[in-house]
Design a protein around this motif. Structure first.
Motif, PDB file in Angstrom:
ATOM      1  N   LEU A  86     -20.372  -5.008  30.846  1.00  0.00           N
ATOM      2  CA  LEU A  86     -21.009  -4.495  32.060  1.00  0.00           C
ATOM      3  C   LEU A  86     -21.898  -5.568  32.704  1.00  0.00           C
ATOM      4  N   THR A 132     -26.705  -3.645  38.191  1.00  0.00           N
ATOM      5  CA  THR A 132     -25.642  -3.383  37.221  1.00  0.00           C
ATOM      6  C   THR A 132     -25.717  -4.344  36.050  1.00  0.00           C
ATOM      7  N   GLY A 140     -21.653  -6.979  36.519  1.00  0.00           N
ATOM      8  CA  GLY A 140     -22.804  -7.128  37.411  1.00  0.00           C
ATOM      9  C   GLY A 140     -22.877  -8.516  38.006  1.00  0.00           C
ATOM     10  N   LEU A 148     -28.045  -2.857  33.382  1.00  0.00           N
ATOM     11  CA  LEU A 148     -27.977  -1.428  33.004  1.00  0.00           C
ATOM     12  C   LEU A 148     -27.831  -1.296  31.488  1.00  0.00           C
TER      13      LEU A 148
END
Length: 296
Positions: A126, A293, A130, A296
């Motif tokens: 992730l 992002t 991002g 996160l």
């Protein structure tokens, strides 16, 4: 809630400081040049921080800092202030504060990578998504399609300056994280500024730029803008950013302070009468989404 997220709240206040100081330094830099701007604003910031430390800590200089603090924070001052800010402020002149700060949104991905390498911080899939979204957002603003070709909307020279500034900021933050060791944030800022002033003094000596500094001090209009920028930059902003590092991760601080490209848009329109296209607004929002992002 406020105590739990104290680091994030401090980082948000830092972002507002960066917005004010960016616009102030853009105005001053166009009048007296980036090298004079950097040196003078650091002197003002150092005086303010020293006075604050004297009344709050009883020490006008950080003589209680360890060799570890002096070494790593000193390096942070040279990398972040001398290299990073010198190129960033030149980008302000070449591109304007709004586009320069958008490119500076690449700081969180760079910081995340450096944190992974030097601070043993983890990166997930992730996180990489991002990073990709952040790059896409910046690309939307700086590139355009013309005659079946992809061209730069803004000068390559200015974009390179802004990116080098981003590298300096990222490495400076990592070095600060290593060097602070839970010490007072304002005292840490003093060490960074002391080494930055030494670095700039050497540059002025070899480049024979001292006359430009004295000439810049006499420019009343520039000094007004510079003083505002110095108060919200080297004094309040930098110290708050270091304070935030004591309560949260370097990645979180970078993420929250990266919202400057969005915060700066209404100021640029009102103060500098800049025309902001929907594409630029969309690119800025996508960039911030990518940065969020990332962590996160």
């Amino acid at each position: 809630m406020f105590v739990t997220h104290l680091g994030e709240i401090i980082a948000l206040a830092t972002a507002l400081c960066w917005t004010i100081t960016s616009l102030s330094f853009e105005s001053a830099g166009k009048k007296i040049g980036t090298m004079s701007l950097n040196f003078i604003r650091l002197i003002i910031g150092f005086i303010l921080i020293s006075l604050y430390c004297y009344f709050t800590r009883g020490l006008i200089l950080p003589i209680d800092a360890s060799l570890h603090n002096w070494t790593w924070l000193g390096l942070s001052g040279l990398v972040g202030f001398v290299i990073g800010d010198l190129f960033l402020f030149q980008a302000f002149i070449e591109l304007g504060a709004r586009i320069s700060m958008l490119v500076m949104a690449s700081v969180p991905p760079i910081t995340a990578l450096m944190g992974y390498i030097f601070l043993d911080e983890k990166l997930t899939s992730l996180n990489f998504i991002g990073m990709f979204i952040t790059i896409v957002g910046i690309s939307i603003v700086v590139f355009q399609k013309s005659s079946k070709k992809i061209e730069l909307v803004h000068p390559l020279r200015g974009l390179c300056f802004a990116f080098i500034g981003a590298l300096g900021q990222s490495f400076g933050m990592i070095l600060s994280k290593i060097g602070m060791d839970n010490m007072n944030a304002f005292a840490a800022s003093q060490i960074r500024i002391i080494f930055a002033l030494l670095g700039f003094s050497m540059l002025f000596f070899f480049l024979k730029k001292w006359k430009a500094v004295f000439k810049g001090v006499k420019n009343i209009s520039a000094m007004k803008a510079l003083t505002v920028g110095a108060i919200f930059g080297p004094f309040i902003g930098v110290s708050l950013s270091l304070m935030a590092l004591n309560y949260t991760s370097a990645g979180n601080v970078s993420t929250i302070t990266s919202i400057v490209p969005v915060l700066i848009i209404p100021f640029s329109v009102i103060i500098f009468k800049e025309r902001v296209s929907l594409k630029e607004i969309a690119g800025s929002i996508i960039t911030i989404f990518g940065v969020c992002t990332l962590f996160l």
